[in-house]
Design a protein around this motif. Structure first.
Motif, PDB file in Angstrom:
ATOM      1  N   LEU A   1       0.808  -1.213   0.000  1.00 43.55           N
ATOM      2  CA  LEU A   1       0.000   0.000   0.000  1.00 43.55           C
ATOM      3  C   LEU A   1       0.842   1.264   0.000  1.00 43.55           C
ATOM      4  CD1 LEU A   1      -2.884   1.111   0.041  1.00 43.55           C
ATOM      5  CD2 LEU A   1      -2.846   0.950   2.547  1.00 43.55           C
ATOM      6  N   GLY A   2       2.040   1.187   0.531  1.00 44.32           N
ATOM      7  CA  GLY A   2       2.916   2.354   0.564  1.00 44.32           C
ATOM      8  C   GLY A   2       3.869   2.434  -0.615  1.00 44.32           C
ATOM      9  N   SER A   3       3.867   1.403  -1.457  1.00 50.21           N
ATOM     10  CA  SER A   3       4.745   1.369  -2.642  1.00 50.21           C
ATOM     11  C   SER A   3       3.916   0.917  -3.839  1.00 50.21           C
ATOM     12  CB  SER A   3       5.919   0.401  -2.432  1.00 50.21           C
ATOM     13  OG  SER A   3       6.731   0.814  -1.357  1.00 50.21           O
ATOM     14  N   ARG A   4       3.192   1.877  -4.429  1.00 53.61           N
ATOM     15  CA  ARG A   4       2.266   1.566  -5.513  1.00 53.61           C
ATOM     16  C   ARG A   4       2.804   1.965  -6.888  1.00 53.61           C
ATOM     17  NH1 ARG A   4      -3.873   3.255  -4.112  1.00 53.61           N
ATOM     18  NH2 ARG A   4      -4.113   2.015  -6.024  1.00 53.61           N
ATOM     19  N   GLY A   5       4.079   2.296  -6.964  1.00 52.39           N
ATOM     20  CA  GLY A   5       4.641   2.825  -8.201  1.00 52.39           C
ATOM     21  C   GLY A   5       4.419   1.956  -9.423  1.00 52.39           C
ATOM     22  N   ILE A   6       4.408   0.633  -9.253  1.00 50.91           N
ATOM     23  CA  ILE A   6       4.277  -0.263 -10.406  1.00 50.91           C
ATOM     24  C   ILE A   6       2.909  -0.158 -11.071  1.00 50.91           C
ATOM     25  CG2 ILE A   6       5.946  -1.891  -9.467  1.00 50.91           C
ATOM     26  CD1 ILE A   6       3.556  -3.758  -8.826  1.00 50.91           C
ATOM     27  N   GLU A   7       1.935   0.441 -10.375  1.00 53.30           N
ATOM     28  CA  GLU A   7       0.590   0.534 -10.941  1.00 53.30           C
ATOM     29  C   GLU A   7       0.518   1.502 -12.118  1.00 53.30           C
ATOM     30  OE1 GLU A   7      -2.563   1.154  -8.111  1.00 53.30           O
ATOM     31  OE2 GLU A   7      -1.536  -0.048  -6.593  1.00 53.30           O
ATOM     32  N   PHE A   8       1.507   2.388 -12.251  1.00 56.96           N
ATOM     33  CA  PHE A   8       1.462   3.367 -13.336  1.00 56.96           C
ATOM     34  C   PHE A   8       1.765   2.735 -14.689  1.00 56.96           C
ATOM     35  CE2 PHE A   8       3.337   6.623 -16.101  1.00 56.96           C
ATOM     36  CZ  PHE A   8       2.292   7.538 -16.124  1.00 56.96           C
ATOM     37  N   ASP A   9       2.790   1.868 -14.741  1.00 55.86           N
ATOM     38  CA  ASP A   9       3.167   1.323 -16.041  1.00 55.86           C
ATOM     39  C   ASP A   9       3.496  -0.165 -16.025  1.00 55.86           C
ATOM     40  OD1 ASP A   9       5.429   1.732 -14.518  1.00 55.86           O
ATOM     41  OD2 ASP A   9       6.582   2.751 -16.079  1.00 55.86           O
ATOM     42  N   LEU A  10       4.236  -0.619 -15.012  1.00 58.45           N
ATOM     43  CA  LEU A  10       4.657  -2.015 -14.992  1.00 58.45           C
ATOM     44  C   LEU A  10       3.469  -2.969 -14.857  1.00 58.45           C
ATOM     45  CD1 LEU A  10       6.795  -4.232 -14.946  1.00 58.45           C
ATOM     46  CD2 LEU A  10       7.068  -3.832 -12.485  1.00 58.45           C
ATOM     47  N   LEU A  11       2.613  -2.718 -13.885  1.00 60.82           N
ATOM     48  CA  LEU A  11       1.490  -3.626 -13.655  1.00 60.82           C
ATOM     49  C   LEU A  11       0.526  -3.664 -14.850  1.00 60.82           C
ATOM     50  CD1 LEU A  11       0.674  -5.618 -11.523  1.00 60.82           C
ATOM     51  CD2 LEU A  11      -0.679  -3.841 -10.400  1.00 60.82           C
ATOM     52  N   PRO A  12       0.176  -2.524 -15.455  1.00 59.72           N
ATOM     53  CA  PRO A  12      -0.660  -2.588 -16.663  1.00 59.72           C
ATOM     54  C   PRO A  12      -0.006  -3.393 -17.787  1.00 59.72           C
ATOM     55  CG  PRO A  12      -0.694  -0.380 -15.773  1.00 59.72           C
ATOM     56  CD  PRO A  12       0.351  -1.134 -15.000  1.00 59.72           C
ATOM     57  N   TRP A  13       1.309  -3.232 -17.957  1.00 62.17           N
ATOM     58  CA  TRP A  13       2.016  -3.998 -18.987  1.00 62.17           C
ATOM     59  C   TRP A  13       1.935  -5.486 -18.684  1.00 62.17           C
ATOM     60  CZ3 TRP A  13       5.778  -7.589 -19.619  1.00 62.17           C
ATOM     61  CH2 TRP A  13       6.324  -7.733 -20.893  1.00 62.17           C
ATOM     62  N   MET A  14       2.171  -5.857 -17.439  1.00 61.63           N
ATOM     63  CA  MET A  14       2.133  -7.262 -17.054  1.00 61.63           C
ATOM     64  C   MET A  14       0.738  -7.856 -17.245  1.00 61.63           C
ATOM     65  SD  MET A  14       4.603  -7.097 -13.670  1.00 61.63           S
ATOM     66  CE  MET A  14       4.054  -8.687 -13.044  1.00 61.63           C
ATOM     67  N   LYS A  15      -0.284  -7.092 -16.902  1.00 57.70           N
ATOM     68  CA  LYS A  15      -1.645  -7.592 -17.075  1.00 57.70           C
ATOM     69  C   LYS A  15      -1.976  -7.782 -18.548  1.00 57.70           C
ATOM     70  CE  LYS A  15      -3.603  -5.992 -12.723  1.00 57.70           C
ATOM     71  NZ  LYS A  15      -4.602  -5.118 -12.042  1.00 57.70           N
ATOM     72  N   LYS A  16      -1.505  -6.878 -19.393  1.00 54.97           N
ATOM     73  CA  LYS A  16      -1.736  -7.001 -20.832  1.00 54.97           C
ATOM     74  C   LYS A  16      -1.075  -8.259 -21.380  1.00 54.97           C
ATOM     75  CE  LYS A  16      -1.240  -4.514 -25.204  1.00 54.97           C
ATOM     76  NZ  LYS A  16      -0.752  -3.258 -25.870  1.00 54.97           N
ATOM     77  N   GLN A  17       0.106  -8.569 -20.868  1.00 52.39           N
ATOM     78  CA  GLN A  17       0.849  -9.750 -21.306  1.00 52.39           C
ATOM     79  C   GLN A  17       0.485 -10.997 -20.496  1.00 52.39           C
ATOM     80  OE1 GLN A  17       2.590  -9.510 -23.990  1.00 52.39           O
ATOM     81  NE2 GLN A  17       2.547  -7.275 -24.139  1.00 52.39           N
ATOM     82  N   GLN A  18      -0.438 -10.837 -19.557  1.00 45.77           N
ATOM     83  CA  GLN A  18      -0.907 -11.938 -18.701  1.00 45.77           C
ATOM     84  C   GLN A  18       0.242 -12.561 -17.896  1.00 45.77           C
ATOM     85  OE1 GLN A  18      -3.080 -14.479 -21.524  1.00 45.77           O
ATOM     86  NE2 GLN A  18      -4.954 -13.395 -21.015  1.00 45.77           N
ATOM     87  N   VAL A  19       1.061 -11.675 -17.326  1.00 49.25           N
ATOM     88  CA  VAL A  19       2.147 -12.097 -16.451  1.00 49.25           C
ATOM     89  C   VAL A  19       1.751 -11.792 -15.012  1.00 49.25           C
ATOM     90  CG1 VAL A  19       4.575 -11.775 -15.823  1.00 49.25           C
ATOM     91  CG2 VAL A  19       3.878 -11.633 -18.227  1.00 49.25           C
ATOM     92  N   PRO A  20       1.529 -12.799 -14.179  1.00 53.38           N
ATOM     93  CA  PRO A  20       1.130 -12.557 -12.794  1.00 53.38           C
ATOM     94  C   PRO A  20       2.226 -11.850 -11.992  1.00 53.38           C
ATOM     95  CG  PRO A  20       0.717 -14.835 -13.420  1.00 53.38           C
ATOM     96  CD  PRO A  20       1.576 -14.235 -14.490  1.00 53.38           C
TER      97      PRO A  20
END
Length: 283
Positions: free
Chosen positions: A169-188
């Motif tokens: 909750l205190g480190s959400r930085g990946i939600e801006f670009d990394l997590l969307p990219w991973m979800k698009k590529q279906q990488v958990p």
């Protein structure tokens, strides 16, 4: 949640800093054994370690814990140092990890972070280990978007099944670009330090009146609430570390917490998602 078709309980067992203190090993071993015993017929309990953790001490502890449960009921993860990730050295490091873990295969083997060896060489070594049966799947850790994009351009790079990074909750930085990219590529995602090591990372979660109220309303602790938040998308494996068997059980129980839409919104308002690119947080 699922990793490469395997159904995994969304909260697993982290082992960073475990196995080093002789006086704590019985307590740590008990905590791991209690956690592993919670596996069921539909979801495996994941346990995450690495050759880096105590220079093998953590893997030795995990190896002892595995004696109390059928190997096929555990989802076992370990990691290789970047400087051991060459075509020549990776098989040797893997062999040593398997010896310490007292098993003949890993469910998942991760490149711990990026290094000097070309990704193509590391991927080739990982693919060879998979073909040999010593690992079922492989992934990466501490990879940012640019790293993942580079990996995707390497032959067989898209066989990567997961990325393990710092997320709480205190480190959400990946939600801006990394997590969307991973979800698009279906990488958990595997989220390490999902409860931010308590308040040791500079957060004030335990004294936050909002988190206290919501946790109290659900008869759980703030730590359990933080874990429920980390796995809310049902595509994330959180791996909190604990050497206390009661805390391990409480961590696993957090998977059952269900908040209302309003409660999620309140937490998001207090701890907003990033609005711009941030450097990948690493511990």
């Amino acid at each position: 949640m699922e990793i490469a078709g395997e159904k995994i309980f969304p909260i697993g067992l982290g082992t960073w800093h475990m196995g080093d203190d002789v006086d704590k090993r019985i307590q740590e071993l008990t905590a791991l054994q209690v956690g592993l015993a919670q596996t069921n017929s539909t979801e495996k309990i994941a346990i995450d370690t690495a050759e880096m953790y105590g220079e093998g001490n953590s893997e030795k502890l995990v190896g002892r814990a595995l004696h109390t449960i059928a190997r096929e009921n555990v989802y076992l993860i370990s990691k290789v140092y970047p400087w051991n990730a060459s075509k020549r050295q990776l098989p040797r490091s893997l062999e040593e990890s398997l010896k310490r873990l007292q098993t003949d295969y890993l469910d998942l083997y991760l490149l711990h972070w990026t290094g000097e060896f070309p990704l193509a060489e590391t991927v080739s070594a990982l693919q060879a280990a998979k073909k040999s049966g010593y690992i079922k799947n492989w992934g990466v850790s501490n990879f940012d978007v640019a790293d993942m994009q580079e990996l995707w351009q390497v032959p067989d790079g898209q066989n990567c099944v997961v990325n393990e990074v710092l997320y709480n909750l205190g480190s959400r930085g990946i939600e801006f670009d990394l997590l969307p990219w991973m979800k698009k590529q279906q990488v958990p995602l595997i989220a390490y330090s999902p409860i931010a090591q308590g308040d040791r990372l500079g957060n004030q979660f335990l004294s936050d009146d909002l988190l206290q109220r919501i946790a109290s309303d659900h008869f759980v602790s703030v730590f359990q609430l933080l874990l429920a938040w980390a796995i809310r998308d049902e595509k994330t494996l959180a791996i909190p570390q604990s050497s206390n068997k009661d805390h391990v059980l409480a961590n696993l129980a957090a998977a059952k917490i269900q908040l209302s839409h309003q409660e999620w919104q309140e937490i998001a308002a207090r701890y907003p998602a990033p609005t711009k690119k941030q450097p990948l947080a690493v511990l």
